[in-house]
Design a protein around this motif. Structure first.
Motif, PDB file in Angstrom:
ATOM      1  N   VAL A  14       0.858  -1.193   0.000  1.00 46.05           N
ATOM      2  CA  VAL A  14       0.000   0.000   0.000  1.00 46.05           C
ATOM      3  C   VAL A  14       0.892   1.240   0.000  1.00 46.05           C
ATOM      4  O   VAL A  14       1.030   1.974   0.981  1.00 46.05           O
ATOM      5  CB  VAL A  14      -0.960  -0.016   1.207  1.00 46.05           C
ATOM      6  CG1 VAL A  14      -1.974   1.125   1.103  1.00 46.05           C
ATOM      7  CG2 VAL A  14      -1.692  -1.338   1.282  1.00 46.05           C
ATOM      8  N   SER A  15       1.528   1.477  -1.134  1.00 45.96           N
ATOM      9  CA  SER A  15       2.457   2.595  -1.291  1.00 45.96           C
ATOM     10  C   SER A  15       2.744   2.749  -2.778  1.00 45.96           C
ATOM     11  O   SER A  15       2.576   1.789  -3.543  1.00 45.96           O
ATOM     12  CB  SER A  15       3.751   2.288  -0.519  1.00 45.96           C
ATOM     13  OG  SER A  15       4.627   3.376  -0.547  1.00 45.96           O
ATOM     14  N   VAL A  16       3.140   3.946  -3.190  1.00 47.63           N
ATOM     15  CA  VAL A  16       3.460   4.164  -4.613  1.00 47.63           C
ATOM     16  C   VAL A  16       4.740   4.979  -4.734  1.00 47.63           C
ATOM     17  O   VAL A  16       5.111   5.694  -3.800  1.00 47.63           O
ATOM     18  CB  VAL A  16       2.322   4.915  -5.354  1.00 47.63           C
ATOM     19  CG1 VAL A  16       1.076   4.076  -5.478  1.00 47.63           C
ATOM     20  CG2 VAL A  16       2.016   6.242  -4.693  1.00 47.63           C
ATOM     21  N   PRO A  17       5.414   4.897  -5.888  1.00 48.15           N
ATOM     22  CA  PRO A  17       6.611   5.721  -6.062  1.00 48.15           C
ATOM     23  C   PRO A  17       6.266   7.192  -6.276  1.00 48.15           C
ATOM     24  O   PRO A  17       5.113   7.540  -6.573  1.00 48.15           O
ATOM     25  CB  PRO A  17       7.272   5.128  -7.317  1.00 48.15           C
ATOM     26  CG  PRO A  17       6.221   4.355  -8.011  1.00 48.15           C
ATOM     27  CD  PRO A  17       5.171   4.006  -7.015  1.00 48.15           C
ATOM     28  N   LEU A  18       7.274   8.031  -6.127  1.00 48.16           N
ATOM     29  CA  LEU A  18       7.120   9.481  -6.289  1.00 48.16           C
ATOM     30  C   LEU A  18       8.099   9.938  -7.368  1.00 48.16           C
ATOM     31  O   LEU A  18       9.225   9.431  -7.439  1.00 48.16           O
ATOM     32  CB  LEU A  18       7.450  10.137  -4.944  1.00 48.16           C
ATOM     33  CG  LEU A  18       7.369  11.649  -4.833  1.00 48.16           C
ATOM     34  CD1 LEU A  18       5.932  12.134  -5.035  1.00 48.16           C
ATOM     35  CD2 LEU A  18       7.860  12.089  -3.433  1.00 48.16           C
ATOM     36  N   HIS A  19       7.669  10.882  -8.200  1.00 46.64           N
ATOM     37  CA  HIS A  19       8.496  11.342  -9.313  1.00 46.64           C
ATOM     38  C   HIS A  19       8.785  12.838  -9.195  1.00 46.64           C
ATOM     39  O   HIS A  19       7.951  13.598  -8.678  1.00 46.64           O
ATOM     40  CB  HIS A  19       7.782  11.046 -10.643  1.00 46.64           C
ATOM     41  CG  HIS A  19       7.447   9.593 -10.813  1.00 46.64           C
ATOM     42  ND1 HIS A  19       6.311   9.036 -10.275  1.00 46.64           N
ATOM     43  CD2 HIS A  19       8.112   8.583 -11.426  1.00 46.64           C
ATOM     44  CE1 HIS A  19       6.287   7.734 -10.548  1.00 46.64           C
ATOM     45  NE2 HIS A  19       7.384   7.438 -11.248  1.00 46.64           N
ATOM     46  N   ALA A  20       9.933  13.247  -9.721  1.00 50.21           N
ATOM     47  CA  ALA A  20      10.272  14.680  -9.714  1.00 50.21           C
ATOM     48  C   ALA A  20       9.288  15.412 -10.626  1.00 50.21           C
ATOM     49  O   ALA A  20       9.006  14.949 -11.730  1.00 50.21           O
ATOM     50  CB  ALA A  20      11.705  14.873 -10.210  1.00 50.21           C
ATOM     51  N   SER A  21       8.792  16.562 -10.157  1.00 55.57           N
ATOM     52  CA  SER A  21       7.812  17.282 -10.975  1.00 55.57           C
ATOM     53  C   SER A  21       8.451  18.424 -11.765  1.00 55.57           C
ATOM     54  O   SER A  21       7.788  19.043 -12.598  1.00 55.57           O
ATOM     55  CB  SER A  21       6.695  17.822 -10.084  1.00 55.57           C
ATOM     56  OG  SER A  21       7.239  18.607  -9.052  1.00 55.57           O
ATOM     57  N   ILE A  22       9.707  18.696 -11.490  1.00 59.25           N
ATOM     58  CA  ILE A  22      10.482  19.656 -12.303  1.00 59.25           C
ATOM     59  C   ILE A  22      11.906  19.116 -12.388  1.00 59.25           C
ATOM     60  O   ILE A  22      12.273  18.211 -11.638  1.00 59.25           O
ATOM     61  CB  ILE A  22      10.518  21.066 -11.656  1.00 59.25           C
ATOM     62  CG1 ILE A  22      11.019  21.000 -10.208  1.00 59.25           C
ATOM     63  CG2 ILE A  22       9.158  21.748 -11.711  1.00 59.25           C
ATOM     64  CD1 ILE A  22      11.218  22.363  -9.554  1.00 59.25           C
ATOM     65  N   SER A  23      12.712  19.696 -13.296  1.00 60.72           N
ATOM     66  CA  SER A  23      14.120  19.304 -13.308  1.00 60.72           C
ATOM     67  C   SER A  23      14.902  20.336 -12.493  1.00 60.72           C
ATOM     68  O   SER A  23      14.508  21.506 -12.412  1.00 60.72           O
ATOM     69  CB  SER A  23      14.650  19.217 -14.737  1.00 60.72           C
ATOM     70  OG  SER A  23      14.584  20.470 -15.371  1.00 60.72           O
ATOM     71  N   GLY A  24      15.977  19.879 -11.875  1.00 62.43           N
ATOM     72  CA  GLY A  24      16.775  20.792 -11.053  1.00 62.43           C
ATOM     73  C   GLY A  24      17.571  20.045 -10.017  1.00 62.43           C
ATOM     74  O   GLY A  24      17.895  18.873 -10.196  1.00 62.43           O
TER      75      GLY A  24
END
Ligand code: SF4
Ligand code: SF4
Length: 440
Positions: free
Chosen positions: A68-78
């Motif tokens: 019961v968990s999901v990955p997280l992704h960068a929403s901008i580059s930097g």
């Protein structure tokens, strides 16, 4: 037109006219984003990056921890400038990855350019749902893939999309249904294939005729039914929607799978459709910024982790002195006391009420009118629950079914004495849950 619905419920003013016909705008790239590791129900994700590291847009920066968990992704580059506790919509400080933008929005090369649904197996789709970082985007933020692993012996017959958007003020789902119809249908077809379900349905309240017409056209020849729903709150609540669509009743304390159904929000389906189309995981979402306390209400697509303050500034700032800022809609959304909190996967809107609107909300003692009992779609006795909660009579509250309350807020809305029933109930529920955890 035959309109389906559920028993009981309330009719609060919709207040959607400020934004319902405004096309989605794209918020310019923020200078910084704050991405909490806990954006969903279940275990927070675990960081895969360190402070000082360069990241690209869409790159996986935290891994799911457990089922019961999901990955997280960068929403901008930097550059990752901090991994530390930051203010969160829950009112607590929660560990977050902070990224400072390099202004280029460079997309990660690890992302695929898209996926062909016809070539994907059910298991591959379930894996993609998870890899995309999908959670319920209507506000529940429950990891989406988990719903597609039903308990042994249970079969998903119908996948229902919730396009009711019954919360007053919010119009982001409405705009998605009009502007991103194809992504929603692609997402629904993928959910149906993952579930091996025979039929899909999309429930939409009839105050969105343009959405009903766009969806009806898009599903021609597909095993998907568009269901026009009566405008009533909480029409989009999972069990109410299931009853309206299928006439099946999900028993108290049970999950929709007991009725052979899985429900997802239209925004979640659009996010999956978008991922299949262009390979981009969930790192932005459409929200509604509205209320009498906002200068220029709008529907806007924002990168996850953008601060509420940045979105309010983009919307022209406050109109006068704000009285209350709510994340989401007025019935279920939590009030916020600071502006440096980030937009997350489950954030559907920012509602700013004026001071005059809030001052009207002072409350008085219960006058035993019974209106809350008539309104509760779960057949509870909110007047009793509120009183038990107020005086910490937790055993009695539990006996009267407080844990079955879905926190829809109908009782609070209808109460002529303006009793803060939902707050009292929520508070008592968390005390009961905490004491159960303690005693094992
Ligand atoms: S008691 Fe709970 S479920 Fe019933 S109306 Fe109130 S908030 Fe909704
Ligand atoms: S609606 Fe309010 S005043 Fe009426 S019975 Fe319920 S709690 Fe009491």
């Amino acid at each position: 037109m035959h309109l389906r619905t559920f028993r009981k419920g309330i009719h609060p003013p919709g207040n959607k006219e400020k934004t319902s016909s405004l096309p989605v705008e794209i918020l310019p790239l923020p200078k910084q984003v704050v991405l909490p590791l806990s954006q969903h129900i279940g275990a927070p994700s675990e960081p895969l990056v360190s402070v000082g590291e360069q990241v690209m847009t869409g790159q996986k920066i935290a891994e799911a921890k457990g089922m019961v968990s999901v990955p997280l992704h960068a929403s901008i580059s930097g550059k990752v400038v901090a991994i530390e506790p930051r203010p969160h919509a829950s009112g607590k400080l929660v560990p977050a990855i902070v990224i400072e933008s390099d202004g280029t929005d460079q997309i990660s090369p690890e992302l695929a350019s898209g996926y062909n649904l016809e070539q994907l197996s059910a298991d591959q789709i379930k894996d993609l749902i998870r890899q995309a970082g999908l959670v319920g985007m209507g506000g529940a933020a429950f990891p989406t893939h988990v719903k597609y692993f039903p308990p042994k012996g249970k079969q998903i017959e119908y996948v229902i999309l919730n396009g009711a958007e019954c919360e007053p003020y919010l119009t982001c789902d409405h705009r998605l249904m009009v502007e991103r119809t194809d992504e929603i249908i692609l997402g629904l077809l993928a959910f149906m294939k993952a579930a091996n379900a025979e039929k899909g349905m999309i429930g939409v309240e009839v105050n969105k005729p343009d959405a009903i017409s766009a969806l009806t056209k898009a599903v021609e020849g597909l095993p998907i039914e568009i269901i026009p729903l009566q405008v009533k709150y909480p029409q989009g609540e999972e069990k109410m929607l299931i009853y309206a669509a299928t006439r099946r009743v999900v028993p108290a304390g049970a999950l929709p799978i007991e009725a052979g159904v899985v429900v997802n929000n239209v925004a979640t389906a659009a996010a999956l459709g978008g991922y299949l189309k262009n390979g981009r995981p969930l790192y932005s979402r459409v929200i509604t910024v509205t209320g009498n306390g906002i200068k220029h209400p709008k529907n806007v697509e924002v990168r996850l982790g953008t601060l509420v303050e940045d979105v309010i500034n983009y919307s022209g700032g406050f109109d006068g002195t704000p009285g209350r800022i709510i994340l989401g809609g007025p019935m279920t959304g939590p009030a916020q006391y600071r502006l440096d909190i980030p937009i997350m996967k489950g954030t559907s809107g920012i509602l700013v009420q004026t001071r005059a609107e809030v001052e009207k909300l002072e409350y008085a003692p219960c006058v035993r009118c019974g209106k809350c009992v008539d309104a509760c779609p779960y057949n509870l006795l909110p007047n009793y629950l509120g009183t038990f909660a107020e005086f910490d009579k937790l055993a009695e509250a539990e006996k009267y079914g407080i844990l079955d309350c879905r926190e829809c807020g109908s009782c609070t809305y209808i109460c002529p004495s303006r009793r803060p029933l939902i707050q009292l109930i929520k508070n008592a529920k968390s005390k009961i849950t905490a004491s159960k955890k303690k005693t094992g």
